[in-house]
Write a protein that holds these residues in place. Sequence first.
Motif, PDB file in Angstrom:
ATOM      1  N   SER A  18       8.011  -4.811   7.906  1.00  0.00           N
ATOM      2  CA  SER A  18       6.705  -4.142   7.947  1.00  0.00           C
ATOM      3  C   SER A  18       5.893  -4.646   9.143  1.00  0.00           C
ATOM      4  O   SER A  18       6.110  -5.759   9.629  1.00  0.00           O
ATOM      5  CB  SER A  18       5.937  -4.426   6.653  1.00  0.00           C
ATOM      6  N   TYR A  19       4.985  -3.797   9.626  1.00  0.00           N
ATOM      7  CA  TYR A  19       4.079  -4.153  10.732  1.00  0.00           C
ATOM      8  C   TYR A  19       4.843  -4.586  11.988  1.00  0.00           C
ATOM      9  O   TYR A  19       4.440  -5.509  12.683  1.00  0.00           O
ATOM     10  CB  TYR A  19       3.139  -5.291  10.319  1.00  0.00           C
ATOM     11  N   GLY A  65       7.014  -0.767   5.697  1.00  0.00           N
ATOM     12  CA  GLY A  65       5.656  -0.247   5.671  1.00  0.00           C
ATOM     13  C   GLY A  65       4.887  -0.498   6.958  1.00  0.00           C
ATOM     14  O   GLY A  65       5.200  -1.396   7.739  1.00  0.00           O
ATOM     15  N   PHE A  66       3.905   0.342   7.204  1.00  0.00           N
ATOM     16  CA  PHE A  66       2.990   0.215   8.346  1.00  0.00           C
ATOM     17  C   PHE A  66       3.744   0.204   9.675  1.00  0.00           C
ATOM     18  O   PHE A  66       3.606  -0.693  10.497  1.00  0.00           O
ATOM     19  CB  PHE A  66       2.136  -1.049   8.210  1.00  0.00           C
ATOM     20  N   GLY A  94       5.687   3.041   2.900  1.00  0.00           N
ATOM     21  CA  GLY A  94       4.311   3.524   3.037  1.00  0.00           C
ATOM     22  C   GLY A  94       3.750   3.367   4.436  1.00  0.00           C
ATOM     23  O   GLY A  94       4.223   2.573   5.247  1.00  0.00           O
ATOM     24  N   ASN A  95       2.719   4.167   4.715  1.00  0.00           N
ATOM     25  CA  ASN A  95       2.008   4.110   5.987  1.00  0.00           C
ATOM     26  C   ASN A  95       2.937   4.308   7.179  1.00  0.00           C
ATOM     27  O   ASN A  95       2.982   3.515   8.122  1.00  0.00           O
ATOM     28  CB  ASN A  95       1.246   2.788   6.120  1.00  0.00           C
ATOM     29  N   ASN A  96       3.706   5.397   7.108  1.00  0.00           N
ATOM     30  CA  ASN A  96       4.556   5.823   8.212  1.00  0.00           C
ATOM     31  C   ASN A  96       4.251   7.287   8.532  1.00  0.00           C
ATOM     32  O   ASN A  96       3.183   7.797   8.147  1.00  0.00           O
ATOM     33  CB  ASN A  96       6.033   5.614   7.860  1.00  0.00           C
ATOM     34  N   ASN A 143       2.897   5.454  -0.135  1.00  0.00           N
ATOM     35  CA  ASN A 143       1.562   5.975   0.145  1.00  0.00           C
ATOM     36  C   ASN A 143       1.332   6.193   1.636  1.00  0.00           C
ATOM     37  O   ASN A 143       1.919   5.511   2.485  1.00  0.00           O
ATOM     38  CB  ASN A 143       0.497   5.017  -0.392  1.00  0.00           C
ATOM     39  N   ALA A 144       0.475   7.175   1.941  1.00  0.00           N
ATOM     40  CA  ALA A 144      -0.014   7.429   3.309  1.00  0.00           C
ATOM     41  C   ALA A 144       1.108   7.564   4.318  1.00  0.00           C
ATOM     42  O   ALA A 144       1.067   6.990   5.407  1.00  0.00           O
ATOM     43  CB  ALA A 144      -0.980   6.319   3.730  1.00  0.00           C
ATOM     44  N   SER A 145       2.110   8.345   3.992  1.00  0.00           N
ATOM     45  CA  SER A 145       3.236   8.541   4.916  1.00  0.00           C
ATOM     46  C   SER A 145       3.463   9.997   5.280  1.00  0.00           C
ATOM     47  O   SER A 145       4.436  10.310   5.960  1.00  0.00           O
ATOM     48  CB  SER A 145       4.521   7.952   4.313  1.00  0.00           C
ATOM     49  N   ASP A 148      -2.575   9.297  -0.932  1.00  0.00           N
ATOM     50  CA  ASP A 148      -2.768   9.726   0.458  1.00  0.00           C
ATOM     51  C   ASP A 148      -1.550  10.439   1.018  1.00  0.00           C
ATOM     52  O   ASP A 148      -1.129  10.214   2.158  1.00  0.00           O
ATOM     53  CB  ASP A 148      -3.132   8.525   1.348  1.00  0.00           C
TER      54      ASP A 148
END
Length: 877
Positions: free
Chosen positions: A99-100, A124-125, A148-150, A172-174, A198
Amino acid sequence: MIKVKALGNLTSTKKPTRLRKVASMSRPLLYPFYLLFCFFSLLSGIQSDDLQILMKLKSTLLQTSNTTAFISWESSNSMCNFTGINCNSGGFVTEIELSYQNLTGILPLDSICQLQSLEKLSFGFNYLHGPTMDDLKNCVKLQYLDLGNNLFTGWSVPEISSLSQLRYLHLNASGFSGTFPWKSLQNMTGLVRLSLGDNPFKPSPFPNEVLLLTNLTWLYLSNCGIQGTIPAEIGNLKELINLELADNNMTGEIPVEIGNLVNLWQLELYNNSLTGKLPIGLRNLTKLEMFDSSRNYLEGDLSELRFLNNLVSLHLFENELSGQVPAEFGKFTKLENFSLYGNNFIGPLPPNLGSWAKINYIDIAANFFTGPIPPDMCKQGTMKWLFMFENYLTGEIPASYANCSTLRRFMVNNNSLSGEVPIGIWGLPNRNLIDISLNDIEGPITSDIKNAKSLTYLFAGNNRLSGELPAAICNVLVLKSNKFHGPIGNHNTSGVFFFKLRILDLSHNEFTGLLPRNYFENFNAMMINDECRLEPHYMGESVQYYMFQSVQNQDSVVLTVKGLEIKLQRILTTFTTIDLSSNKFQGVIPEVLGRLTILRLLNLSHNSLTGHIPSSLAKLSALESLDLSSNSLTGEIPLQLIDLTFLAMLNLSQNQLIGPIPQGKQFATFENNSYDGNLGLCGFPLSIKCSTNKLMPPLLASIFQEDNNYSFARGFGWKAVLIGYGCGFLFGLVMGYVVFKIGKPQWLFMDMLLKSSIFNAPTGNSSVKSLFDSVSLYLVPSNKQMRMPMKILQRNNQYPFRLALNCVGRCGIRNFFNSRYREVVGRADLEFVELIKRGIVLAAMICGVLVFGCKRVFAMEGAVNAGYGVIGQSIRY
């Protein structure tokens, strides 16, 4: 040979028996070693497969990513020492945690899911995209999955029911869309965290499959298309610590069963369509610290919340709640963020609100609160934002806030506050905004305001403030409708305090003196074009105060345009305005205003300004509104103003302007009321037409009017004189010779005969007098008028008769001059120099006007009576 053979036979008969015995004894010892060898060979092969999978993952993502995550991923290193890789005791890969890591590209799940021992997969991220593919279902041992977050925009989540061992699922948020496979959750009975918010999933009711996940502690389903009511079965998820259902289309009431979730730490239901009262069960949530149910249609009071003394953040803005704030809120020791903006609350606030808590943010704006401002909300010295505008608060601003050095935004506008602002509040060093407008506050703005280095907005309009203009270093300064007086600053100083100013509104005060030219010179922010930014840049957007949604419109400003008040919800840095209307300013409009090239609104109306409208205003290329009405301005409207292509509002009424109204471009859109009260104006849209000799094509006029409004005397410079007279000298020689030789034009030759010029008075020569008498007698009987310019037919003080020829019969003036020409010239003692001098003067006037008459068009006026003429009065077009 026989012995050998016998020996051979002997050997053959005894040795096999011995070997069989040895072989039978060694087999049990070799099998374990053989099996161990086979096991390690197989193990080495599996580990080799894991390494190959990881190297393939590296090569795939390195092609599209700018990351340092794979620096340690070298085949010479142990894969268990790779960044983000964890192995079990057997050396197999169990976790991939990347992640990150700024990863981009398509995730090769087909190979990743071949890792037989993989339990955790976390990307993630990042910036991964593309399909997640059905291969995800092969990661059957996964317990932790985080994608998530992709950027999986446009792709749907595949069927993942085979991942029955999952305990943590973060998608989430992808950008996932389509219908989420809710039935896949039925086999995940051990799920602890479910985060699907999201994502633009297709709308669906609250999924029943989620209600069966009784081990859930974290449920994030905000902004993912959930609609309908919150089911009562939500109360079965008693292990929940966090429940987020915000930004959906949920309706109905909050179920009472939500009170069963006694472990809740955070409850977010904001931005739905929930109705009804806060349920009775909420009083049971004593562990609740974060509660946000803003932007719904909730009603009733806050009595159920008075037991939640562990609240840290409470947001209920933009509902229909009413009643008073419970007194228990004043005893909440953990309360940091408190927002009731936009409800119907009444009564006073608890006097000890915030006394024991480290308050960060309070917003009780747009309600019906009465009474004083609680004095101790910044007692702990931590408050940053205080919004109490649009209420009915009374009394004075507590002096204790002068010590609140952490305060960034202070908005108490539109109340009924009185008294003076306590000393020290003006100069708070970290304050970004202060708004005390629309109250009954009096007194001056003290000089310590220059210490407010972070000040961006100062709104203090519609009060009873007095004194001189403060030296405030800010972007927006609105002090309209007060009792400020005197001249603006010291005109011997530079006005450096206003270099950041973008909006200045000092209208409806009692300021006097000249407009502050030196201040205008330092309005640097109005000279810098900020429109080159790729996206709109709002003033103050670098300040991170959008952590709460209720502050979205608190940078608004109200401006007056054409008598109408316009509210700007947010202020772009490209929007600049100066409003000095309804004061007592005198003098001329400074030319330096033309340097404020990105100014959009200029209002100098209702003052006592005089002089001309400076043509430098045409350099304000972004100007949208110009109001100079109700002054004493004179002269013409500069034709250069037609170049203001963004000008949407123009008001020049009630002045003393004259001349034609400029035509074309934006001026074709203005109506009569833009010019009312200027009796000397003519042209469209007025009914008064301009005479043709005063109309000039716009292009020609713009050439003749360049940069200023100087009169004839100032505009006729040395260049015009030098070149005009230089050319005129040569032209005069030729003209003098022609007149002397052929006697034409007659009016000029006759004047020469009378010994009169624009330089010399007539002499007393008797011969000229006799000639004069003869001409007079000759002309009187006639009844025919000589064709001369009307401006020449003027009475002369020394020769009080007209040159009109009242000839009875045929006029013989040509014969008269021809017959007596030599006699007259001899007696008149006229020299050739007279003609040269007259020619030079006439030619200089003509050439000077043609070459350098860029300000005015000069014409020749005067009268030449019997022997004396006057030339040289300019005609203004």
